[in-house]
Design a protein around this motif. Structure first.
Motif, PDB file in Angstrom:
ATOM      1  N   HIS A  15       0.842  -1.206   0.000  1.00 32.60           N
ATOM      2  CA  HIS A  15       0.000   0.000   0.000  1.00 32.60           C
ATOM      3  C   HIS A  15       0.875   1.254   0.000  1.00 32.60           C
ATOM      4  CE1 HIS A  15      -2.941   2.954   1.408  1.00 32.60           C
ATOM      5  NE2 HIS A  15      -3.908   2.054   1.343  1.00 32.60           N
ATOM      6  N   TRP A  16       0.446   2.266  -0.753  1.00 33.94           N
ATOM      7  CA  TRP A  16       1.149   3.545  -0.678  1.00 33.94           C
ATOM      8  C   TRP A  16       1.174   4.075   0.752  1.00 33.94           C
ATOM      9  CZ3 TRP A  16      -2.343   6.782   1.361  1.00 33.94           C
ATOM     10  CH2 TRP A  16      -3.695   6.602   1.036  1.00 33.94           C
ATOM     11  N   PRO A  17       2.093   4.999   1.104  1.00 39.06           N
ATOM     12  CA  PRO A  17       3.073   5.667   0.252  1.00 39.06           C
ATOM     13  C   PRO A  17       4.194   4.724  -0.193  1.00 39.06           C
ATOM     14  CG  PRO A  17       3.469   6.249   2.541  1.00 39.06           C
ATOM     15  CD  PRO A  17       2.181   5.457   2.518  1.00 39.06           C
ATOM     16  N   LEU A  18       4.748   5.017  -1.351  1.00 35.12           N
ATOM     17  CA  LEU A  18       5.824   4.189  -1.892  1.00 35.12           C
ATOM     18  C   LEU A  18       7.093   4.444  -1.089  1.00 35.12           C
ATOM     19  CD1 LEU A  18       5.155   4.644  -5.716  1.00 35.12           C
ATOM     20  CD2 LEU A  18       4.554   2.687  -4.273  1.00 35.12           C
ATOM     21  N   HIS A  19       7.334   3.592  -0.134  1.00 35.50           N
ATOM     22  CA  HIS A  19       8.499   3.663   0.744  1.00 35.50           C
ATOM     23  C   HIS A  19       9.216   2.324   0.716  1.00 35.50           C
ATOM     24  CE1 HIS A  19       6.867   7.073   3.582  1.00 35.50           C
ATOM     25  NE2 HIS A  19       7.312   7.537   2.441  1.00 35.50           N
ATOM     26  N   VAL A  47      10.116   1.066  -6.738  1.00 33.15           N
ATOM     27  CA  VAL A  47       9.883   1.120  -5.288  1.00 33.15           C
ATOM     28  C   VAL A  47       8.757   0.164  -4.902  1.00 33.15           C
ATOM     29  CG1 VAL A  47       9.246   2.606  -3.359  1.00 33.15           C
ATOM     30  CG2 VAL A  47      10.725   3.499  -5.163  1.00 33.15           C
ATOM     31  N   PHE A  48       7.695   0.132  -5.693  1.00 31.46           N
ATOM     32  CA  PHE A  48       6.592  -0.802  -5.420  1.00 31.46           C
ATOM     33  C   PHE A  48       7.107  -2.236  -5.387  1.00 31.46           C
ATOM     34  CE2 PHE A  48       3.291  -3.687  -6.892  1.00 31.46           C
ATOM     35  CZ  PHE A  48       2.194  -3.343  -6.112  1.00 31.46           C
ATOM     36  N   ALA A  49       7.906  -2.623  -6.377  1.00 30.35           N
ATOM     37  CA  ALA A  49       8.461  -3.973  -6.425  1.00 30.35           C
ATOM     38  C   ALA A  49       9.322  -4.253  -5.197  1.00 30.35           C
ATOM     39  CB  ALA A  49       9.280  -4.155  -7.698  1.00 30.35           C
ATOM     40  N   ALA A  50      10.090  -3.249  -4.773  1.00 29.42           N
ATOM     41  CA  ALA A  50      10.933  -3.411  -3.592  1.00 29.42           C
ATOM     42  C   ALA A  50      10.105  -3.661  -2.334  1.00 29.42           C
ATOM     43  CB  ALA A  50      11.803  -2.168  -3.403  1.00 29.42           C
ATOM     44  N   MET A  51       8.930  -3.041  -2.253  1.00 26.06           N
ATOM     45  CA  MET A  51       8.052  -3.230  -1.099  1.00 26.06           C
ATOM     46  C   MET A  51       7.521  -4.669  -1.052  1.00 26.06           C
ATOM     47  SD  MET A  51       6.046   0.405  -1.429  1.00 26.06           S
ATOM     48  CE  MET A  51       5.072   0.333   0.068  1.00 26.06           C
ATOM     49  N   VAL A  52       7.131  -5.187  -2.225  1.00 27.47           N
ATOM     50  CA  VAL A  52       6.663  -6.574  -2.294  1.00 27.47           C
ATOM     51  C   VAL A  52       7.811  -7.526  -1.947  1.00 27.47           C
ATOM     52  CG1 VAL A  52       5.695  -8.353  -3.809  1.00 27.47           C
ATOM     53  CG2 VAL A  52       4.926  -5.980  -4.020  1.00 27.47           C
ATOM     54  N   ASP A  53       8.985  -7.230  -2.458  1.00 27.24           N
ATOM     55  CA  ASP A  53      10.182  -8.034  -2.204  1.00 27.24           C
ATOM     56  C   ASP A  53      10.462  -8.130  -0.708  1.00 27.24           C
ATOM     57  OD1 ASP A  53      13.021  -8.707  -1.868  1.00 27.24           O
ATOM     58  OD2 ASP A  53      13.247  -8.362  -4.019  1.00 27.24           O
ATOM     59  N   ARG A  54      10.420  -7.002  -0.019  1.00 31.68           N
ATOM     60  CA  ARG A  54      10.708  -6.986   1.424  1.00 31.68           C
ATOM     61  C   ARG A  54       9.659  -7.766   2.199  1.00 31.68           C
ATOM     62  NH1 ARG A  54      14.913  -6.092   5.044  1.00 31.68           N
ATOM     63  NH2 ARG A  54      15.781  -5.062   3.197  1.00 31.68           N
ATOM     64  N   MET A  55       8.390  -7.680   1.797  1.00 38.60           N
ATOM     65  CA  MET A  55       7.347  -8.480   2.434  1.00 38.60           C
ATOM     66  C   MET A  55       7.654  -9.967   2.284  1.00 38.60           C
ATOM     67  SD  MET A  55       3.252  -8.679   1.579  1.00 38.60           S
ATOM     68  CE  MET A  55       3.594  -9.292  -0.082  1.00 38.60           C
ATOM     69  N   ASP A  56       8.044 -10.375   1.086  1.00 39.54           N
ATOM     70  CA  ASP A  56       8.380 -11.780   0.853  1.00 39.54           C
ATOM     71  C   ASP A  56       9.565 -12.204   1.711  1.00 39.54           C
ATOM     72  OD1 ASP A  56       7.972 -14.217  -1.106  1.00 39.54           O
ATOM     73  OD2 ASP A  56      10.133 -13.852  -0.995  1.00 39.54           O
ATOM     74  N   VAL A  77      11.119   9.684  -4.414  1.00 42.76           N
ATOM     75  CA  VAL A  77      10.185   8.581  -4.223  1.00 42.76           C
ATOM     76  C   VAL A  77      10.905   7.424  -3.527  1.00 42.76           C
ATOM     77  CG1 VAL A  77       8.724   6.883  -5.373  1.00 42.76           C
ATOM     78  CG2 VAL A  77       8.844   9.210  -6.235  1.00 42.76           C
ATOM     79  N   GLY A  78      10.261   6.903  -2.487  1.00 44.07           N
ATOM     80  CA  GLY A  78      10.838   5.787  -1.755  1.00 44.07           C
ATOM     81  C   GLY A  78      11.424   6.176  -0.420  1.00 44.07           C
ATOM     82  N   THR A  79      11.725   7.470  -0.220  1.00 42.65           N
ATOM     83  CA  THR A  79      12.359   7.928   1.013  1.00 42.65           C
ATOM     84  C   THR A  79      11.320   8.425   2.011  1.00 42.65           C
ATOM     85  OG1 THR A  79      12.644  10.200   0.228  1.00 42.65           O
ATOM     86  CG2 THR A  79      14.380   8.609  -0.322  1.00 42.65           C
TER      87      THR A  79
END
Length: 549
Positions: free
Chosen positions: A216-220, A287-296, A344-346
């Protein structure tokens, strides 16, 4: 002789300990705003090795439904009720009617309350989003231990939401962290692992609700995760969607002859964007992909903890998403752009991926979060249960979030009480998924339609037929999902009898659950939510759109 008979009896009937050990541990993992195709096992290029492993060793469903948006989905998921019956028919806002009070009512039991009565330790970490007026918090609704972390920023507890959401809460007490010193996905994972370690000494089965806020946003995201995807999305959303669709066919997630939904008219034309605009948009998806990656990665740590204690052999894990990928544009909603003080991402940024990338995330379906077309209500579904669920299996399913509570109760041997704390409980409308998970059924034998209503958006699913209308229109559309799950061809004009049958069933359902015509309560909608709905409307690139505002 008596001793020998006792030994033989225990061997054949099972000792009390053996019988107790057969109750499975249960972990329900919920992602937030994850699209249907955002996992490797559902067609994505995003690195999700842990979830892909669960899929390879377990079951995937092609058809599994949610309620199109956060709070109504969670209310149904947690209680097994349609969201209106549970009291969260609109969102986590009180619109002045029992079906729209914004938090779970006492007649709708949470799975923690029911499973606790069956001898389970009940654990929760992450986003809750179904409480209000200091009622229906997880520690009030059956959870032995809980970390509540549902505000906006991933790096800062105090920048979003009301005063009562400035901090995270552990077991009802503020859990304060220093801004910039944490990343919430990791905090949720750490608490989940800790709770699993602590409960291992109790010698009881456990139920864990692991509700990530990602993606979910924000893209962090963390720099090391973003770095993995640099340049990956320079191809744009059209090409990404084509690649994901092709992979879905290879995996068997969609049939070889599946229809791809028609491109929305207001999705920007990647070829018409400038070089700088393309780079800005590509960064969002990185950044979105990185968020999914970290969840995994976090799910991998949970799996490691289960293996260390040997609990993995008797644990059912279910993974789903709460809705399709979103259409909202944070920059246009609620003055969000004023928060953008960094890339974006910070920690200083407050961006969302927008419907352009969500168009690819929801491959192969139409529309987005908050809509009741397939793109809004379809979720990836992975079930893993070693030596119980057939590895590498894919089924049609046609399951719904209201089906998970009865599934858990059947597996746990839990009785759903007719009365709880002096309240008469509502019967469960869902069907157990056990015949699909552990038996030979390929889809739920429901015997009745499924229904949706969210802010005037309406739908009915019965067999191959799906009836849909999108607010403020009251015109019914009809789709044959067996031939056209992309919802490209409305056949309402040639199947009047199905439109009549399903629309009649819909209005009968609204009476049972307390849903009302949204136009009668629309004036009670909070301004922020009105702005939210307006933010989903995007100007075509031909009229000057196409870049970051």
């Amino acid at each position: 002789m008596k001793k020998a008979i006792l030994i033989i009896t225990l061997l054949f009937s099972g000792s009390l300990f053996a019988q107790k050990a057969e109750k499975p541990n249960i972990i329900l993992i919920l992602a937030d705003d994850l699209g249907y195709s955002d996992l490797g096992a559902y067609g994505s290029e995003i690195k999700t090795p842990n979830l892909d492993r669960l899929a390879a060793e377990g079951l995937r469903l092609r058809e599994f439904y949610n309620n199109s948006i956060c709070a109504p989905t969670r209310a149904s998921l947690i209680t097994g009720q349609y969201q209106h019956k549970a009291g969260v028919g609109y969102f986590s806002n009180d619109l002045g009617l029992p079906a729209y009070q914004g938090f779970i009512n006492n007649q709708s039991l949470t799975f923690a309350e029911v499973l606790k009565g069956a001898g389970y330790t009940t654990l929760m970490a992450g986003k809750w989003h179904v409480s209000g007026k200091n009622q229906s918090q997880p520690w009030q609704r059956g959870f032995d231990h809980s970390l509540l972390s549902e505000n906006g920023s991933y790096f800062d507890q105090g920048d979003y939401g009301s005063d009562e959401k400035k901090y995270y809460y552990e077991d009802g007490k503020p859990y304060k962290l220093e801004p910039g010193s944490f990343y919430v996905t990791d905090v949720i994972t750490e608490h989940a692992v800790k709770y699993l370690k602590d409960q291992n000494s109790e010698k009881k089965p456990f139920f864990m609700y692991l509700a990530y806020t990602a993606p979910h946003w924000p893209l962090h995201a963390l720099p090391e995760d973003i770095a993995k995807y640099k340049g990956k999305y320079d191809i744009g959303w059209d090409e990404l969607r084509k690649q994901r669709f092709a992979k879905q066919k290879e995996l068997g997630i969609v049939p070889k002859d599946a229809t791809l939904s028609t491109k929305n008219a207001d999705i920007y034309d990647w070829s018409k964007l400038s070089y700088d605009q393309r780079k800005q948009w590509a960064t969002k998806m990185e950044v979105f992909a990185a968020m999914v990656d970290r969840m995994d990665q976090g799910i991998g740590k949970v799996l490691d903890q289960l293996k260390q204690t040997g609990q993995d052999k008797n644990t059912l894990i279910i993974f789903i998403s709460d809705n399709g990928a979103p259409a909202e544009d944070w920059v246009k909603w609620h003055n969000g752009a004023t928060r953008n003080t960094g890339p974006v991402g910070t920690i200083g940024s407050y961006e969302s991926q927008g419907k352009n990338w969500s168009y690819a995330s929801n491959t192969p379906f139409q529309a987005f979060k908050d809509y009741v077309y397939e793109g809004g209500i379809s979720s990836p579904f992975i079930a893993w249960y070693p030596n119980k669920i057939k590895a590498g299996s894919i089924s049609k399913g046609t399951g719904h979030i209201i089906d998970l509570a009865p599934t858990f109760y059947e597996l746990a041997g839990a009785k759903y009480p007719a009365k709880y704390n002096n309240a008469n409980t509502f019967p469960l409308p869902g069907k157990s998924l056990v015949p699909v998970l552990l038996g030979n059924d390929t889809e739920v034998k429901r015997g009745e339609p499924l229904f949706w209503e969210r802010a005037g958006n309406r739908a009915v699913r019965d067999g191959k037929w799906k009836l849909v209308s999108h607010y403020p229109s009251y015109t019914w559309e009809l789709y044959d999902l067996e031939a056209d799950r992309g919802e490209t061809t409305d056949v309402a004009r040639t199947h009047h009898e199905e439109v009549s049958r399903l629309s009649t069933a819909y209005f009968e359902w609204t009476k049972r659950v307390g849903a009302v015509d949204f136009s009668t309560i629309e004036d009670r909608e909070p301004q922020t939510m009105k702005d939210y709905r307006k933010s989903k409307v995007q100007d075509p690139v031909s009229t000057g759109g196409g870049g970051l505002q």
